[in-house]
Every structure is written in structure tokens, then in C-alpha cells.
Scaffold this active site. Structure first.
Site, PDB file in Angstrom:
ATOM      1  N   VAL A 168      -9.684   9.338  -2.456  1.00 27.36           N
ATOM      2  CA  VAL A 168      -9.969   8.868  -1.049  1.00 27.36           C
ATOM      3  C   VAL A 168      -9.314   9.904  -0.098  1.00 27.36           C
ATOM      4  CG1 VAL A 168      -9.863   6.937   0.695  1.00 27.36           C
ATOM      5  CG2 VAL A 168      -9.548   6.720  -1.884  1.00 27.36           C
ATOM      6  N   TYR A 211       3.422   9.729 -11.713  1.00 28.92           N
ATOM      7  CA  TYR A 211       2.657   9.012 -10.595  1.00 28.92           C
ATOM      8  C   TYR A 211       1.774   7.772 -11.539  1.00 28.92           C
ATOM      9  CZ  TYR A 211      -0.918   8.015  -7.010  1.00 28.92           C
ATOM     10  OH  TYR A 211      -1.882   7.338  -6.231  1.00 28.92           O
ATOM     11  N   ASN A 262       0.760  -1.303   0.193  1.00 32.45           N
ATOM     12  CA  ASN A 262       0.036  -0.068   0.228  1.00 32.45           C
ATOM     13  C   ASN A 262       0.886   1.291   0.072  1.00 32.45           C
ATOM     14  OD1 ASN A 262      -2.339   2.049   0.694  1.00 32.45           O
ATOM     15  ND2 ASN A 262      -0.923   2.048   2.630  1.00 32.45           N
TER      16      ASN A 262
HETATM   17  N1  LIG Z   1      -5.811   8.975  -1.300  1.00 34.18           N
HETATM   18  C1  LIG Z   1      -6.206   8.857  -2.729  1.00 34.18           C
HETATM   19  O1  LIG Z   1      -7.107   9.727  -3.225  1.00 34.18           O
HETATM   20  C2  LIG Z   1      -5.510   7.573  -3.559  1.00 34.18           C
HETATM   21  C3  LIG Z   1      -6.172   7.175  -4.659  1.00 34.18           C
HETATM   22  C4  LIG Z   1      -5.631   6.254  -5.533  1.00 34.18           C
HETATM   23  C5  LIG Z   1      -4.503   5.444  -4.834  1.00 34.18           C
HETATM   24  N2  LIG Z   1      -3.750   5.692  -3.823  1.00 34.18           N
HETATM   25  C6  LIG Z   1      -2.838   5.051  -3.299  1.00 34.18           C
HETATM   26  O2  LIG Z   1      -3.141   4.690  -1.856  1.00 34.18           O
HETATM   27  C7  LIG Z   1      -1.797   4.408  -1.020  1.00 34.18           C
HETATM   28  C8  LIG Z   1      -1.811   4.839   0.081  1.00 34.18           C
HETATM   29  O3  LIG Z   1      -1.825   6.302   0.165  1.00 34.18           O
HETATM   30  P1  LIG Z   1      -2.789   7.135   1.096  1.00 34.18           P
HETATM   31  O4  LIG Z   1      -3.872   7.950   0.117  1.00 34.18           O
HETATM   32  O5  LIG Z   1      -3.501   6.442   2.155  1.00 34.18           O
HETATM   33  O6  LIG Z   1      -1.882   8.333   1.546  1.00 34.18           O
HETATM   34  P2  LIG Z   1      -1.178   8.713   2.879  1.00 34.18           P
HETATM   35  O7  LIG Z   1      -0.157   9.628   2.567  1.00 34.18           O
HETATM   36  O8  LIG Z   1      -2.273   9.154   3.793  1.00 34.18           O
HETATM   37  O9  LIG Z   1      -0.607   7.310   3.511  1.00 34.18           O
HETATM   38  C9  LIG Z   1       0.833   6.793   2.849  1.00 34.18           C
HETATM   39  C10 LIG Z   1       1.477   5.990   4.024  1.00 34.18           C
HETATM   40  O10 LIG Z   1       2.425   5.502   3.275  1.00 34.18           O
HETATM   41  C11 LIG Z   1       3.563   5.812   4.239  1.00 34.18           C
HETATM   42  N3  LIG Z   1       4.752   5.687   3.267  1.00 34.18           N
HETATM   43  C12 LIG Z   1       5.211   6.792   2.518  1.00 34.18           C
HETATM   44  N4  LIG Z   1       6.340   6.577   1.891  1.00 34.18           N
HETATM   45  C13 LIG Z   1       6.841   5.329   2.632  1.00 34.18           C
HETATM   46  C14 LIG Z   1       7.937   4.554   2.120  1.00 34.18           C
HETATM   47  N5  LIG Z   1       8.898   5.007   1.460  1.00 34.18           N
HETATM   48  N6  LIG Z   1       8.011   3.388   3.058  1.00 34.18           N
HETATM   49  C15 LIG Z   1       7.077   2.986   3.859  1.00 34.18           C
HETATM   50  N7  LIG Z   1       5.821   3.502   3.996  1.00 34.18           N
HETATM   51  C16 LIG Z   1       5.830   4.887   3.407  1.00 34.18           C
HETATM   52  C17 LIG Z   1       3.255   6.987   4.810  1.00 34.18           C
HETATM   53  O11 LIG Z   1       4.007   7.284   6.017  1.00 34.18           O
HETATM   54  C18 LIG Z   1       1.634   6.866   4.946  1.00 34.18           C
HETATM   55  O12 LIG Z   1       1.579   6.123   6.389  1.00 34.18           O
HETATM   56  C19 LIG Z   1      -0.643   4.949  -2.108  1.00 34.18           C
HETATM   57  O13 LIG Z   1      -0.073   3.940  -2.710  1.00 34.18           O
HETATM   58  C20 LIG Z   1      -1.406   5.749  -3.136  1.00 34.18           C
HETATM   59  O14 LIG Z   1      -0.793   6.185  -4.137  1.00 34.18           O
HETATM   60  C21 LIG Z   1      -4.537   6.975  -2.970  1.00 34.18           C
END
Ligand SMILES: NC(=O)c1ccc[n+]([C@@H]2O[C@H](COP(=O)([O-])OP(=O)(O)OC[C@H]3O[C@@H](n4cnc5c(N)ncnc54)[C@H](O)[C@@H]3O)[C@@H](O)[C@H]2O)c1
Length: 295
Positions: A191, A158, A91
Site C-alpha cells: 500500500v 516484521y 493500526n
Molecule cells: N504500507 C504497506 O504496504 C503495508 C502493508 C501491510 C501492512 N501494513 C501495516 O499498516 C500499518 C500502517 O502502516 P502504513 O503503511 O500506513 O505506514 P505509515 O508509516 O505511513 O503510517 C504509520 C503511522 O503509525 C504511526 N506510528 C508509528 N509508530 C508509532 C507508535 N509507536 N505509536 C503510535 N503511532 C505510531 C506513524 O506516525 C504513522 O502515522 C502498519 O501496521 C503496517 O505494518 C502496511
């Protein structure tokens, strides 16, 4: 508790916040042992406390997903505490910085690819062998994005990283099916998380990322728009319930936003039109009757 997940063990990268933490809570409620692994050690400790308070068996491991040794340490600690691992949620991810082709620094490309693509590769290489060996089957959930289903102007790095995650998921699904390991690509649209503040997780070696100046450009407007869209996105708890629902119905692609069907259908229509064009081409049309041997 009787369900497919109870008593089994999940490792969730980026499990200290956002989508990862919501999945930790949801699978914890379903009776799984939860290993959260994250680069943000303060948030990791808070997340561990919250899960413990909810009586979820939990292990918290510091992890930068770009570091394979740290992945191996996480897997060893997970085995020592809980035994076999049945679920891997790749994730952890970063949103990068929006910019035009020429504005986007090479360090931005490297950062986004290292975390979003190589982080998934590292995690899967660290976990898949023992998952295959124990023979009990399991799940690998790779968190991609709707951005991986379509290009996104001014977010090339991205979108490319997420398209790679979709492709790896499709490849590994075929490879791991015989081990009863289901691989799915989770493709959310917006999200409500802190993804638009990903620079907080930037490792020091990607020096140039913060110098990416997109202050007066289309890209700067895009960054503001992305923030707005993320802040109006669906709650992480809704996404987590949807993931469980889709896993139970055996989906390879987990979609959370049916309202994005239109743009993706448009892309499918373009692909279909491109095939029709090739079928009508005097140069290659003879290939249409040839047998295709799939793996
Ligand atoms: N939020 C959205 O709208 C959305 C949409 C599509 C996909 N995503 C994907 O969901 C996933 C989670 O993102 P999110 O939205 O919860 O964002 P977020 O920034 O709230 O959470 C990301 C988490 O990953 C951790 N992280 C970041 N870099 C890291 C690393 N190098 N090693 C270990 N941990 C690391 C952060 O500390 C955090 O806890 C991501 O892959 C993101 O691309 C998010």
C-alpha cells in the site's frame, strides 16, 4: 446517515498518516466519531484539521502505542468526548530494517515487537473491557500484513510480528464473539504509504537500530526493493473502502490483494502435505481417529 457505523466511535492508532488516516477519513464519511492517536504530533495536528474540514467529529491524542498509560489516557479522553467506544483499529506499526539473521540487531527485534505486537496488546487491553461492558458490540481491526501469512526472508522480525497479530486476532475473535465484537486481521500486501520510512518514528531507547548496517548485502537490496514495492502499492483510499466492504460481509481476514492468493495457497498446500505425511507415519498415524475436543 443510516449504516452500521454512523453515530458510533472509533479509535485508530497511527491515525495521523498512511492507512490509519485513510480509515479515519472513510469511517468519518460513514458518520463515525473518530479518535486519531499517533506518535507524530505534527502530522496528528494536520490530520485533525483535515478531518474537521470534512465535518468529521474528531479527537486527536498523542500516543506511543508501546506506552500503556498513554493508551489509558487516550481511552479516557475518548470516553469523555464521545461516550462508548465501538471500534478499535490497532493500526500503528513500523517496518523495521531488513537484514539477515546475524545483521538484525536485538534492538531492531525489540522495536518491531514492542510497536507491532505489544502496541496491539496494549490497545486491546485498554479498550476491550469497556467495549464488552457497554454491550452494544463493535469491531476490533488489527492491522497485520500479508507478511503475517507467510515468512519473508531478511524481514524475520516484521513477518514474525505480523504473524503474532494474525494469531492474536484469531484468539480474540473466539473470545469476544459472545460480546458481539467482531475481530478481524487486516492483511494488506503493498500500500502506498511511508512505511518504508518508519525510522522517522523510532523511539530513542532502541539505540542500535540505526547502526544496523546492511549496506552491501542482500538485505540492502531488499530494503530498496521494499521501497519500490510500497511506492507502487495500492492507494490508501482503495484499501479503506475494501476494509468497509469486508467488515460488512463479516470477514475475519481482510485481504486487499487477491493476486497474493498463489503464495498463500502454496503454504496451505505444504501444511496439508505435512498432515498427510503425519497420517502415514507409523509413529503417530493412530492419532488420526482420535476425537478432537475444541474449546
Ligand atoms: N504500507 C504497506 O504496504 C503495508 C502493508 C501491510 C501492512 N501494513 C501495516 O499498516 C500499518 C500502517 O502502516 P502504513 O503503511 O500506513 O505506514 P505509515 O508509516 O505511513 O503510517 C504509520 C503511522 O503509525 C504511526 N506510528 C508509528 N509508530 C508509532 C507508535 N509507536 N505509536 C503510535 N503511532 C505510531 C506513524 O506516525 C504513522 O502515522 C502498519 O501496521 C503496517 O505494518 C502496511
Amino acid at each position: 446517515m443510516s449504516n452500521k457505523f454512523a453515530g458510533k466511535t472509533a479509535i485508530i492508532s497511527g491515525g495521523a498518516g498512511g492507512i490509519g488516516f485513510a480509515l479515519a477519513e472513510e469511517f468519518g464519511q460513514l458518520g463515525m466519531n473518530i479518535v486519531i492517536a499517533d506518535i507524530d504530533q505534527i502530522q496528528l495536528a494536520e490530520a485533525q484539521q483535515k478531518l474537521q474540514a470534512a465535518n468529521v467529529p474528531v479527537l486527536a491524542c498523542p500516543l506511543d502505542v508501546t506506552n500503556y498509560q498513554q493508551w489509558q489516557d487516550t481511552v479516557a479522553a475518548a470516553h469523555a468526548k464521545f461516550g462508548n467506544i465501538h471500534m478499535l483499529v490497532n493500526n500503528a506499526g513500523v517496518g523495521g530494517v531488513q537484514g539477515s539473521i546475524e545483521e538484525t540487531k536485538l534492538d531492531t527485534w525489540k522495536w518491531v515487537m514492542d510497536v507491532n505486537v505489544m502496541g496491539v496488546v496494549n490497545g486491546t487491553q485498554a479498550v476491550a473491557p469497556s467495549m464488552k461492558d457497554h454491550g452494544q458490540g463493535g469491531w476490533i481491526i488489527n492491522v497485520a500484513s500479508m507478511a503475517g501469512m507467510n515468512g519473508v526472508p531478511y524481514s524475520g522480525a516484521y513477518a514474525a510480528s505480523k504473524a503474532a497479530v494474525v494469531s492474536m486476532s484469531e484468539s480474540w475473535a473466539g473470545e469476544l464473539k459472545k460480546h458481539n465484537i467482531a475481530v478481524s486481521a487486516l492483511c494488506p500486501a503493498f500500500v502506498k504509504t511511508r512505511i518504508h520510512e518508519s525510522l522517522r518514528n523510532l523511539q530513542s531507547e532502541y539505540k542500535e537500530v540505526k547502526n544496523q548496517g546492511a549496506h552491501k548485502t542482500q538485505a540492502a537490496k531488499g530494503n530498496n526493493k521494499a521501497k519500490e514495492l510500497v511506492e507502487s502499492g495500492i492507494p490508501t483510499s482503495v484499501l479503506a473502502k475494501r476494509v468497509v466492504e469486508a467488515l460488512l460481509s463479516g470477514q475475519s481476514y481482510i485481504f486487499t490483494h487477491p493476486n497474493f492468493r498463489g503464495p498463500i495457497a502454496y503454504r496451505s498446500a505444504l501444511l496439508d502435505a505435512a498432515f498427510a505425511d503425519a497420517e502415514n507415519s507409523p509413529i503417530v498415524s493412530h492419532l488420526k481417529d482420535d476425537e478432537i475436543k475444541m474449546l
